[in-house]
Every structure is written in C-alpha cells, then in structure tokens.
Design a protein around this motif. Sequence first.
Motif, PDB file in Angstrom:
ATOM      1  N   GLU A 126      43.622  37.690  50.024  1.00  0.00           N
ATOM      2  CA  GLU A 126      42.989  39.004  49.855  1.00  0.00           C
ATOM      3  C   GLU A 126      43.890  39.944  49.056  1.00  0.00           C
ATOM      4  OE1 GLU A 126      42.191  40.225  53.887  1.00  0.00           O
ATOM      5  OE2 GLU A 126      40.159  39.387  53.850  1.00  0.00           O
ATOM      6  N   LYS A 127      45.185  39.889  49.344  1.00  0.00           N
ATOM      7  CA  LYS A 127      46.148  40.742  48.632  1.00  0.00           C
ATOM      8  C   LYS A 127      46.206  40.362  47.140  1.00  0.00           C
ATOM      9  CE  LYS A 127      50.897  42.383  49.006  1.00  0.00           C
ATOM     10  NZ  LYS A 127      52.171  42.295  49.698  1.00  0.00           N
ATOM     11  N   ALA A 128      46.222  39.062  46.844  1.00  0.00           N
ATOM     12  CA  ALA A 128      46.244  38.600  45.451  1.00  0.00           C
ATOM     13  C   ALA A 128      44.954  39.002  44.730  1.00  0.00           C
ATOM     14  CB  ALA A 128      46.437  37.090  45.392  1.00  0.00           C
ATOM     15  N   ASN A 129      43.827  38.893  45.429  1.00  0.00           N
ATOM     16  CA  ASN A 129      42.539  39.269  44.846  1.00  0.00           C
ATOM     17  C   ASN A 129      42.505  40.771  44.541  1.00  0.00           C
ATOM     18  OD1 ASN A 129      39.769  38.178  44.236  1.00  0.00           O
ATOM     19  ND2 ASN A 129      39.201  39.804  45.655  1.00  0.00           N
ATOM     20  N   THR A 130      42.977  41.579  45.481  1.00  0.00           N
ATOM     21  CA  THR A 130      43.035  43.034  45.288  1.00  0.00           C
ATOM     22  C   THR A 130      43.955  43.381  44.120  1.00  0.00           C
ATOM     23  OG1 THR A 130      42.562  43.433  47.613  1.00  0.00           O
ATOM     24  CG2 THR A 130      43.625  45.226  46.407  1.00  0.00           C
TER      25      THR A 130
ATOM     26  N   THR B 283      32.588  44.787  47.442  1.00  0.00           N
ATOM     27  CA  THR B 283      31.847  44.660  48.693  1.00  0.00           C
ATOM     28  C   THR B 283      31.545  43.182  48.926  1.00  0.00           C
ATOM     29  OG1 THR B 283      29.762  45.056  47.525  1.00  0.00           O
ATOM     30  CG2 THR B 283      30.805  46.968  48.547  1.00  0.00           C
ATOM     31  N   ASP B 284      31.105  42.868  50.127  1.00  0.00           N
ATOM     32  CA  ASP B 284      30.730  41.486  50.500  1.00  0.00           C
ATOM     33  C   ASP B 284      31.855  40.491  50.220  1.00  0.00           C
ATOM     34  OD1 ASP B 284      28.088  42.512  50.988  1.00  0.00           O
ATOM     35  OD2 ASP B 284      27.699  42.356  48.831  1.00  0.00           O
ATOM     36  N   VAL B 285      33.107  40.895  50.449  1.00  0.00           N
ATOM     37  CA  VAL B 285      34.252  40.026  50.161  1.00  0.00           C
ATOM     38  C   VAL B 285      34.364  38.956  51.248  1.00  0.00           C
ATOM     39  CG1 VAL B 285      36.753  39.911  49.803  1.00  0.00           C
ATOM     40  CG2 VAL B 285      35.466  41.921  49.017  1.00  0.00           C
TER      41      VAL B 285
ATOM     42  N   THR C  95      34.603  35.150  47.235  1.00  0.00           N
ATOM     43  CA  THR C  95      33.362  35.626  46.633  1.00  0.00           C
ATOM     44  C   THR C  95      33.242  37.098  46.969  1.00  0.00           C
ATOM     45  OG1 THR C  95      32.054  34.978  48.563  1.00  0.00           O
ATOM     46  CG2 THR C  95      32.175  33.396  46.735  1.00  0.00           C
ATOM     47  N   CYS C  96      32.687  37.864  46.036  1.00  0.00           N
ATOM     48  CA  CYS C  96      32.533  39.303  46.267  1.00  0.00           C
ATOM     49  C   CYS C  96      31.526  39.880  45.289  1.00  0.00           C
ATOM     50  CB  CYS C  96      33.871  40.024  46.129  1.00  0.00           C
ATOM     51  SG  CYS C  96      34.645  39.910  44.502  1.00  0.00           S
ATOM     52  N   THR C  97      31.124  41.102  45.576  1.00  0.00           N
ATOM     53  CA  THR C  97      30.311  41.862  44.637  1.00  0.00           C
ATOM     54  C   THR C  97      31.205  42.936  44.034  1.00  0.00           C
ATOM     55  OG1 THR C  97      28.315  41.470  45.934  1.00  0.00           O
ATOM     56  CG2 THR C  97      28.244  43.291  44.349  1.00  0.00           C
ATOM     57  N   GLU C  98      31.285  42.943  42.716  1.00  0.00           N
ATOM     58  CA  GLU C  98      32.038  43.969  41.996  1.00  0.00           C
ATOM     59  C   GLU C  98      31.071  45.103  41.659  1.00  0.00           C
ATOM     60  OE1 GLU C  98      34.697  40.654  39.517  1.00  0.00           O
ATOM     61  OE2 GLU C  98      33.339  41.992  38.439  1.00  0.00           O
ATOM     62  N   ASN C  99      31.264  46.246  42.283  1.00  0.00           N
ATOM     63  CA  ASN C  99      30.502  47.442  41.932  1.00  0.00           C
ATOM     64  C   ASN C  99      31.374  48.169  40.926  1.00  0.00           C
ATOM     65  OD1 ASN C  99      28.282  47.544  44.281  1.00  0.00           O
ATOM     66  ND2 ASN C  99      30.216  46.786  45.102  1.00  0.00           N
TER      67      ASN C  99
END
Length: 148
Positions: free
Chosen positions: A10-14, A72-74, A86-90
């Motif tokens: 999660e940290k790498a993704n952020t 969202t939806d991470v 998987t996620c939604t990029e707003n």
Amino acid sequence: MTSTDIELVEKANTAFYEAMERGDFELLSALWLNDEISCVHPGWPVLSGRGEVLRSYALIMANTEYIQFFLTDVKVSVAGDTALVTCTENILSGGPAEAAGELGPLVGQLVVATNVFRRTSDGWKIWSHHGSPVLTETEDEEDEDSPS
C-alpha cells in the motif's frame, strides 16, 4: 502473507501516485523494477521496457500542469513475492492555459487501475501498471435506452 506485506505494498502504491502528483520523475523511476516492465495508459497501446514506460511518464509530466489522484476501492493481495493492487483513480487534472502563468481548465476522469508489484531486496517495485477509463452513460444515453 503478512499484514506488514500488505502495508508495504500500500505504501509503495501510494508513493507511485504521490510521485505523479509532485511531478517527481526521479522518485517515479526508482519505484519501477529495473527488469522488463509494462504499462497501459488509458487509450494508449501497451508500452514495454523501462525506456518506453519511463518516457511515457516523462511526457505526461511535461504536459500536465496539475494532477491529483483520489484513490477509492483499493484492494491489495499478496502471493509470495508478487502483489496485486486494484483501485479506482479519481483524477483531477489540468494542463497549461493559453495565457502564460495560468492553469487551464480542470478535468475530472475515472480510471480503474491494476498495479502489479514484485518484492525485491530494495522493497516492493512496480512490475506493471494498467489503467482503463471508466465509461459512464450520460442522462441522454440513459433516456435512449429506456423503453418509451
């Protein structure tokens, strides 16, 4: 798989999205594997190899005055040395305006993304990014589909 693995992914993704927001090409480059990588930006062909992928981000950064991601939806899953996010990029973005020194109009976009990470001795690195636009129906289209 431990909760620590999930937290590190999660940290790498952020960090990936924050590097894009700041236009920090050096950090963005360091987040990707040095091996064979791939990337699909919405509406683009598949990009393969570190040179092609990183060139695409350099182009995006050079032509985007402002970008902000609200994720969202991470969802994160880890299997051994591979992780899937998987996620939604707003996305809220804007390019340069015609008048010097002003920001162009802001545009919102929804993209669903899949980010694949691989564990390395230097931590979790991006192996592949795939973004697809979310197509939404306008009210006019919905009216056409409904029975009269």
